[in-house]
Design a protein around this motif. Sequence first.
Motif, PDB file in Angstrom:
ATOM      1  N   ALA A   1      74.496  39.917  70.293  1.00 52.54           N
ATOM      2  CA  ALA A   1      73.884  39.990  68.962  1.00 52.54           C
ATOM      3  C   ALA A   1      73.945  41.416  68.427  1.00 52.54           C
ATOM      4  N   LEU A   2      73.749  42.395  69.307  1.00 50.47           N
ATOM      5  CA  LEU A   2      73.803  43.787  68.892  1.00 50.47           C
ATOM      6  C   LEU A   2      75.206  44.176  68.435  1.00 50.47           C
ATOM      7  N   ARG A   3      76.219  43.710  69.153  1.00 49.76           N
ATOM      8  CA  ARG A   3      77.605  43.987  68.754  1.00 49.76           C
ATOM      9  C   ARG A   3      77.922  43.336  67.397  1.00 49.76           C
ATOM     10  N   ALA A   4      77.433  42.139  67.184  1.00 52.08           N
ATOM     11  CA  ALA A   4      77.653  41.452  65.907  1.00 52.08           C
ATOM     12  C   ALA A   4      76.950  42.206  64.774  1.00 52.08           C
ATOM     13  N   SER A   5      75.738  42.665  65.029  1.00 50.00           N
ATOM     14  CA  SER A   5      74.997  43.437  64.028  1.00 50.00           C
ATOM     15  C   SER A   5      75.702  44.752  63.724  1.00 50.00           C
ATOM     16  N   LEU A   6      76.241  45.389  64.749  1.00 49.83           N
ATOM     17  CA  LEU A   6      76.968  46.640  64.564  1.00 49.83           C
ATOM     18  C   LEU A   6      78.196  46.423  63.683  1.00 49.83           C
TER      19      LEU A   6
ATOM     20  N   ILE B   1      73.556  52.523  62.371  1.00 49.79           N
ATOM     21  CA  ILE B   1      74.836  52.304  63.055  1.00 49.79           C
ATOM     22  C   ILE B   1      74.926  53.193  64.288  1.00 49.79           C
ATOM     23  N   GLN B   2      74.540  54.458  64.148  1.00 47.64           N
ATOM     24  CA  GLN B   2      74.595  55.377  65.282  1.00 47.64           C
ATOM     25  C   GLN B   2      73.654  54.934  66.399  1.00 47.64           C
ATOM     26  N   LEU B   3      72.483  54.417  66.044  1.00 44.02           N
ATOM     27  CA  LEU B   3      71.550  53.923  67.054  1.00 44.02           C
ATOM     28  C   LEU B   3      72.147  52.728  67.795  1.00 44.02           C
ATOM     29  N   MET B   4      72.752  51.807  67.057  1.00 44.12           N
ATOM     30  CA  MET B   4      73.371  50.642  67.702  1.00 44.12           C
ATOM     31  C   MET B   4      74.529  51.065  68.598  1.00 44.12           C
ATOM     32  N   GLN B   5      75.334  52.027  68.149  1.00 50.68           N
ATOM     33  CA  GLN B   5      76.443  52.522  68.957  1.00 50.68           C
ATOM     34  C   GLN B   5      75.924  53.162  70.242  1.00 50.68           C
TER      35      GLN B   5
END
Length: 91
Positions: free
Chosen positions: A18-23, A67-71
């Motif tokens: 889900a995190l990759r999809a959100s990113l 975006i940076q936080l998700m990365q």
Amino acid sequence: MPCFDPNSSLLAGMDQTALRASLAEAQQIYIQLATGAQAESLSYTQGDGTRSVTYTRANIAQLAAAIQLMQAQLGLVCSPRKALRLTFTRR
């Protein structure tokens, strides 16, 4: 010493898929906003439910930070390190 602790992040415990999809969605919205497209919405699921946020060019910096936080949470990048202070001594 790790540059980012995913266990203490705001995104800790979020499903990696889900995190990759959100990113990917956030990055696409960033590109659209940066190129002058209309305001876009971003939805993501958190432990207590689904959230939806609308970003505009006025708050593109907040989107970039998300975006940076998700990365960082996914281990794709490191958070910026504090500046090092160098001291020179004469011998």
